[in-house]
Write an enzyme that holds these catalytic residues in place. Structure first.
Site, mmCIF file in Angstrom:
data_model
loop_
_atom_site.group_PDB
_atom_site.id
_atom_site.type_symbol
_atom_site.label_atom_id
_atom_site.label_comp_id
_atom_site.label_asym_id
_atom_site.label_seq_id
_atom_site.Cartn_x
_atom_site.Cartn_y
_atom_site.Cartn_z
ATOM 1 N N ASP A 1 -9.321 -13.759 -8.237
ATOM 2 C CA ASP A 1 -10.040 -13.768 -9.508
ATOM 3 C C ASP A 1 -9.722 -15.035 -10.301
ATOM 4 O OD1 ASP A 1 -7.461 -13.094 -10.261
ATOM 5 O OD2 ASP A 1 -8.010 -11.272 -11.334
ATOM 6 N N SER A 2 -8.856 -15.877 -9.741
ATOM 7 C CA SER A 2 -8.649 -17.227 -10.276
ATOM 8 C C SER A 2 -9.944 -18.026 -10.259
ATOM 9 C CB SER A 2 -7.573 -17.960 -9.474
ATOM 10 O OG SER A 2 -7.811 -17.859 -8.074
ATOM 11 N N ASP B 1 -9.346 -9.899 -4.759
ATOM 12 C CA ASP B 1 -8.809 -9.314 -5.977
ATOM 13 C C ASP B 1 -9.749 -8.277 -6.577
ATOM 14 O OD1 ASP B 1 -6.348 -10.557 -6.299
ATOM 15 O OD2 ASP B 1 -7.180 -12.270 -7.373
ATOM 16 N N LYS C 1 -6.380 -6.626 -3.575
ATOM 17 C CA LYS C 1 -5.165 -6.925 -4.335
ATOM 18 C C LYS C 1 -5.310 -6.416 -5.765
ATOM 19 C CE LYS C 1 -3.880 -11.252 -5.438
ATOM 20 N NZ LYS C 1 -3.725 -11.203 -6.922
ATOM 21 N N GLU D 1 -3.077 -5.843 -9.618
ATOM 22 C CA GLU D 1 -1.928 -6.268 -10.411
ATOM 23 C C GLU D 1 -1.309 -5.074 -11.127
ATOM 24 O OE1 GLU D 1 -3.813 -10.665 -11.500
ATOM 25 O OE2 GLU D 1 -2.992 -9.409 -13.101
ATOM 26 N N GLU E 1 4.740 -13.344 -8.289
ATOM 27 C CA GLU E 1 4.390 -14.605 -8.952
ATOM 28 C C GLU E 1 5.344 -14.889 -10.097
ATOM 29 O OE1 GLU E 1 0.699 -16.962 -11.167
ATOM 30 O OE2 GLU E 1 0.323 -15.024 -10.200
#
Length: 265
Positions: free
Chosen positions: A45-46, A84, A112, A114, A181
């Site tokens: 999602d970057s 993501d 993925k 978070e 991270e």
């Protein structure tokens, strides 16, 4: 190389062989990355920052992620494709399952998320439905507003212990992989040793099982100040993106990247 699967990554962890991961958001970069031996492609999602020009990943939608995942999967070759789940797209088990299904049908082979221990029931539900998950701990960009910015996580003992406990609980719940991270190198080493599943690091030192970078960062294409954990692999590649990616793969495999200067105490 043979098709990379979860079994491949587990065997690499057991044997001590480092694995590599880079982001890609389109078929051209996916082809370059996979052809140079990268094991895992992250459709991150970057893309909100590097493709859309957003100031954070928060505006990225599931539709955005499906579009880019579909493009990447067309030319991913033997690399595993991980995508993501974007901001607020997995607030409960059913929502997570619905949106993960969309990503898998778009070409992802793992999703993925978070978070930490609160993800245990979601991870378990995804596993039951045949969807592998990677849990992203430490600095979680989707929570940047809560964290108060992009800061190293886990420096105090209470937070470090919570991350270790969460990692073990998530593995038991069925998580297939972890991503750490911006955490102290010693903490990343402890978590990597505490779990049997593969652990990817970014700004987490050299002792995780694999490494990941945003491709635009390592190609020195991102404007502005770069994070400490980034290395410019284009500098010695004679202007070749392929050579830069190949150098990244080689340095992760032989242990020269990341160096101490790319980590945190």
């Amino acid at each position: 190389m043979a098709k990379v699967t979860l079994s491949t990554l587990l065997e690499m962890k057991r044997s001590g062989e480092k694995f590599t991961c880079l982001t890609a958001y389109d078929s051209t970069h996916a082809h370059i990355v996979s052809s140079q031996g990268v094991d895992v492609i992250l459709v991150g999602d970057s893309l909100g920052n590097v493709c859309q020009g957003q100031t954070s990943t928060v505006p990225v939608t599931v539709d955005d992620m499906c579009y880019h995942t579909r493009n990447v999967s067309m030319k991913a070759g033997d690399a595993m494709v991980m995508s993501d789940l974007p901001f607020a797209s997995y607030t409960n088990e059913q929502q997570a399952l619905t949106n993960s299904t969309r990503l898998m049908q778009a070409g992802a082979e793992m999703v993925k998320l978070e978070g930490e221990a609160w993800l245990v029931p979601i991870v378990s539900r995804l596993r039951e439905q045949g969807i592998p998950s990677c849990v992203h701990l430490g600095l979680t960009p989707q929570s940047v507003h809560v964290l108060g910015g992009y800061k190293v996580q886990g420096r105090d003992q209470a937070r470090a212990n919570a991350m270790i406990e969460a990692s073990i609980a998530l593995e038991k719940a069925g998580a297939a992989m972890l991503l750490l991270e911006c955490v102290p190198s010693a903490l990343a080493r402890e978590i990597t040793r505490a779990v049997q599943i593969p652990v990817i690091g970014i700004g987490a030192g050299a002792d995780t099982d694999g490494q990941v970078l945003v491709i635009y960062d390592m190609l020195d294409m991102t404007p502005g100040r770069k994070p400490k954990f980034v290395k410019n692999f284009m500098a010695a590649s004679e202007g070749s993106v392929q050579q830069a990616v190949a150098a990244y793969v080689k340095e992760v495999k032989d242990g020269t990247f990341p160096g101490p200067e790319h980590g945190f105490e």
